[in-house]
Design a protein around this motif. Structure first.
Motif, mmCIF file in Angstrom:
data_model
loop_
_atom_site.group_PDB
_atom_site.id
_atom_site.type_symbol
_atom_site.label_atom_id
_atom_site.label_comp_id
_atom_site.label_asym_id
_atom_site.label_seq_id
_atom_site.Cartn_x
_atom_site.Cartn_y
_atom_site.Cartn_z
ATOM 1 N N GLU A 196 148.932 -24.991 29.377
ATOM 2 C CA GLU A 196 149.314 -24.247 30.568
ATOM 3 C C GLU A 196 148.241 -23.235 30.960
ATOM 4 O OE1 GLU A 196 152.483 -21.322 28.420
ATOM 5 O OE2 GLU A 196 153.193 -23.291 29.067
ATOM 6 N N THR A 197 146.995 -23.595 30.659
ATOM 7 C CA THR A 197 145.900 -22.664 30.934
ATOM 8 C C THR A 197 145.061 -23.169 32.101
ATOM 9 O OG1 THR A 197 145.824 -22.149 28.585
ATOM 10 C CG2 THR A 197 143.942 -21.440 29.925
ATOM 11 N N ARG A 198 144.831 -22.277 33.048
ATOM 12 C CA ARG A 198 143.998 -22.642 34.200
ATOM 13 C C ARG A 198 142.540 -22.344 33.900
ATOM 14 N NH1 ARG A 198 146.750 -23.993 38.491
ATOM 15 N NH2 ARG A 198 148.966 -23.524 38.478
ATOM 16 N N PRO A 199 141.633 -23.110 34.504
ATOM 17 C CA PRO A 199 140.209 -22.788 34.342
ATOM 18 C C PRO A 199 139.873 -21.503 35.090
ATOM 19 C CG PRO A 199 140.497 -24.581 35.922
ATOM 20 C CD PRO A 199 141.864 -24.298 35.343
ATOM 21 N N LEU A 200 138.849 -20.827 34.589
ATOM 22 C CA LEU A 200 138.294 -19.659 35.285
ATOM 23 C C LEU A 200 137.180 -20.177 36.179
ATOM 24 C CD1 LEU A 200 138.147 -16.529 35.542
ATOM 25 C CD2 LEU A 200 136.386 -16.620 33.752
ATOM 26 N N THR A 201 137.417 -20.194 37.473
ATOM 27 C CA THR A 201 136.464 -20.851 38.366
ATOM 28 C C THR A 201 135.495 -19.849 38.985
ATOM 29 O OG1 THR A 201 137.987 -20.674 40.221
ATOM 30 C CG2 THR A 201 138.083 -22.695 38.918
ATOM 31 N N GLY A 202 134.359 -20.358 39.422
ATOM 32 C CA GLY A 202 133.353 -19.521 40.069
ATOM 33 C C GLY A 202 132.315 -20.385 40.746
ATOM 34 N N GLN A 203 131.174 -19.784 41.011
ATOM 35 C CA GLN A 203 130.074 -20.479 41.686
ATOM 36 C C GLN A 203 128.891 -20.582 40.744
ATOM 37 O OE1 GLN A 203 130.226 -21.612 44.914
ATOM 38 N NE2 GLN A 203 132.351 -20.935 45.068
ATOM 39 N N SER A 204 128.117 -21.639 40.899
ATOM 40 C CA SER A 204 126.909 -21.769 40.097
ATOM 41 C C SER A 204 125.925 -20.674 40.483
ATOM 42 C CB SER A 204 126.270 -23.128 40.335
ATOM 43 O OG SER A 204 125.042 -23.196 39.653
ATOM 44 N N PRO A 205 125.374 -19.950 39.486
ATOM 45 C CA PRO A 205 124.497 -18.826 39.815
ATOM 46 C C PRO A 205 123.045 -19.221 40.027
ATOM 47 C CG PRO A 205 124.840 -18.919 37.463
ATOM 48 C CD PRO A 205 125.627 -20.057 38.049
ATOM 49 N N GLY A 206 122.673 -20.463 39.797
ATOM 50 C CA GLY A 206 121.263 -20.823 39.840
ATOM 51 C C GLY A 206 120.719 -20.950 41.249
ATOM 52 N N ALA A 207 119.426 -20.648 41.430
ATOM 53 C CA ALA A 207 118.759 -20.874 42.721
ATOM 54 C C ALA A 207 118.486 -22.365 42.872
ATOM 55 C CB ALA A 207 117.468 -20.085 42.773
#
Ligand code: SF4
Length: 401
Positions: A196-207
Motif C-alpha cells: 500500500e505504498t505509493r512511489p515518491l515521484t519527481g522530475q529527472s534532474p539531469g541536463a
C-alpha cells in the motif's frame, strides 16, 4: 524489423549508457550502413534506420562485439529501462545490474513487456512504458509496483531482483500473456506482492539535449559524443552528457550540428537542449548553464514548473512513409502547427498507437486511412472530437492555414 525506409535496427544500451567509443560506433553505423537517421525512443532506445539485409547483419555483429546488443535474442528482448541519471553504486545502478544478471531467469514475456528501475531520490519514469517498476518510496525504501496499480510492496534490500523475477513468473503463470501488458491483466496479485505504498515521484534532474522530434543524424551523435566521456539515453527522447566539458558544449552549439532556431523553436517548440536543474548536492552529469548557440539560448525546460514549455511542447512520431502503420505524414504537419504557434501540448501520431507520446495532450492529431482525426485533451487512442479531416481542413480548423 522492416519499416517503410528499410530495415530498422534497435540499440538499447545497457544501463542506458553509451561510452564515447560506443556512441561513435553507433554514429558510424547509422551514417555508413543506414540512411543516417537515428530516432530516440520513449523506451530509451536508439533506432537506426534504412539498412539493407547485408548492412543490418554487419552492423549487428559490430554492435554485439561492442557490448551494445546481446547475442541471445531472448535476453535482448527484455526491455529494462533505468532512470538515466544513476550514479555508480546507487540503488538504480545496483538493482539494474542485479536484474541484468538474472535476465535468463525471467520467463518468456510478451514482446512489449518491460521492467523499469526507478530508484533515484525520486521516481521519474512514471510516463515511461513498463510493466514492473522498482521505485523509490516516500520513506526512503524501494517498492515493487505492478503497472496499472497505484501502490506497491516494499522490497527487502538485496532481494529486489528475486522479487521482480517472481512477479514476472506470476504474470505468465496467471495468464498475463493473453492480456499482453500488466496494466491490462486484471488478476489479483499474489499476497506477497500486495502493498500500500505509493512511489515518491519527481522530475529527472539531469541536463538533457533533446533533438527535434527525437531525431538526429549519425554526424550529430558523433559531434555530441566528441569530448564527452559517455552519453545516457533517456526515455524522454533526449540524451544526458556525462561529464561533458567545454569542448563538447562548443560541439553541441555549432550551428551545423544543432542549428539555431527562429523565435518559436527557441522558445521550446522543438529543437534544442532541455535543461533541468541539477539535483542538490550532486555534481551534474552535464553542464549547468543554458546551452547557447550564437545569440540564442536553448529552451529551458523544467517540466515540473515551466507551463510555457508545456504549452509549446510538440511530439510527432516518424509517420509515413517511414512507418508502415502510418497512412499520413506527421512531422511536416507538426512543423506547420509550430510555425503557426498553435498552443499545445500537441501530439501528431501516424496511427492510434501513439509511439511518440503516452501522456494526454491538449491536441492530438491521429492519422487514419490517409486522413486526420482530432482528439482534444486525450491520447492517440482516445475518441476523436473530429474525424476524417484533410491536412488543409485540419490546419484551417486550428487557424494554421
Ligand atoms: S504511432 Fe503508429 S505511425 Fe507512428 S511510429 Fe508508431 S506505429 Fe508508426
Amino acid at each position: 524489423m522492416a519499416a517503410g525506409d528499410g530495415l530498422l535496427l534497435r540499440v538499447r544500451p545497457p544501463l542506458a549508457r553509451l561510452t564515447r567509443a560506443q556512441a561513435l560506433l553507433v554514429a558510424e553505423l547509422a551514417a555508413t550502413g543506414g540512411n543516417g537517421a537515428i530516432d530516440l525512443t520513449r523506451r530509451a532506445a536508439l533506432q537506426l534506420r534504412g539498412f539493407d539485409a547485408a548492412g543490418w547483419r554487419q552492423a549487428t555483429e559490430r554492435l554485439v562485439a561492442a557490448g551494445l546488443v546481446d547475442p541471445d535474442p531472448a535476453i535482448e528482448a527484455v526491455a529494462l529501462t533505468v532512470a538515466p541519471d544513476w550514479r555508480e553504486g546507487d540503488d538504480t545502478h545496483r538493482v539494474a545490474r542485479a536484474l541484468m544478471a538474472r535476465r535468463g531467469a525471467l520467463p518468456s514475456l510478451p514482446p512489449k513487456f518491460g521492467i523499469a528501475v526507478d530508484a533515484g531520490t525520486r521516481a521519474v519514469l512514471g510516463d515511461t512504458p513498463a510493466d514492473l517498476r522498482v521505485e523509490r518510496a516516500g520513506d526512503g525504501g524501494l517498492i515493487l509496483r505492478a503497472d496499472g496499480r497505484g501502490v506497491g510492496v516494499h522490497l527487502a534490500p538485496g532481494r529486489e531482483g528475486d522479487a521482480v523475477v517472481a512477479l514476472a513468473r506470476w504474470f505468465v503463470a496467471s495468464g498475463g500473456a493473453a492480456a499482453g501488458r500488466m496494466a491490462r491483466h486484471a488478476a489479483a496479485l499474489p499476497d506477497w506482492a500486495v502493498g500500500e505504498t505509493r512511489p515518491l515521484t519527481g522530475q529527472s534532474p539531469g541536463a538533457q539535449v533533446a533533438p527535434r522530434f527525437g531525431r538526429m543524424t549519425g554526424a550529430e551523435l558523433a559531434a555530441l559524443a566528441d569530448g564527452a566521456e559517455a552519453l545516457r539515453v533517456t526515455p524522454w527522447r533526449s540524451l544526458l552528457v556525462e561529464r561533458g566539458d567545454v569542448a563538447s558544449r562548443a560541439g553541441i552549439c555549432r550551428p551545423e550540428i544543432f542549428p539555431c532556431q527562429e523565435s518559436g523553436q527557441a522558445e521550446g517548440l522543438t529543437e534544442g537542449s532541455r535543461l533541468h536543474q541539477p539535483a542538490a548536492g550532486l555534481p551534474p552529469l552535464a553542464w549547468e548553464d543554458g546551452a547557447r548557440c550564437g545569440d540564442q539560448t536553448y529552451h529551458r525546460d523544467d517540466r515540473s514548473k515551466d507551463t510555457a514549455a508545456d504549452t509549446f511542447s510538440l511530439d510527432a512520431c516518424v509517420g509515413a512513409p517511414a512507418c508502415p502503420q502510418a497512412s499520413v505524414a506527421t512531422r511536416a504537419l507538426a512543423d506547420r502547427l509550430a510555425d503557426a504557434r498553435v498552443a499545445g501540448p500537441i501530439h501528431v501520431s501516424g496511427c492510434a498507437k501513439g509511439c511518440a507520446r503516452g501522456a494526454p495532450a491538449a491536441l492530438t492529431i491521429v492519422g487514419r486511412d490517409g486522413r486526420y482525426d482530432l482528439v482534444r485533451d486525450g491520447r492517440a487512442d482516445s475518441p476523436p472530437r473530429l474525424r476524417g479531416l484533410t491536412a488543409a481542413a485540419l490546419l484551417a480548423h486550428l487557424g494554421a492555414d
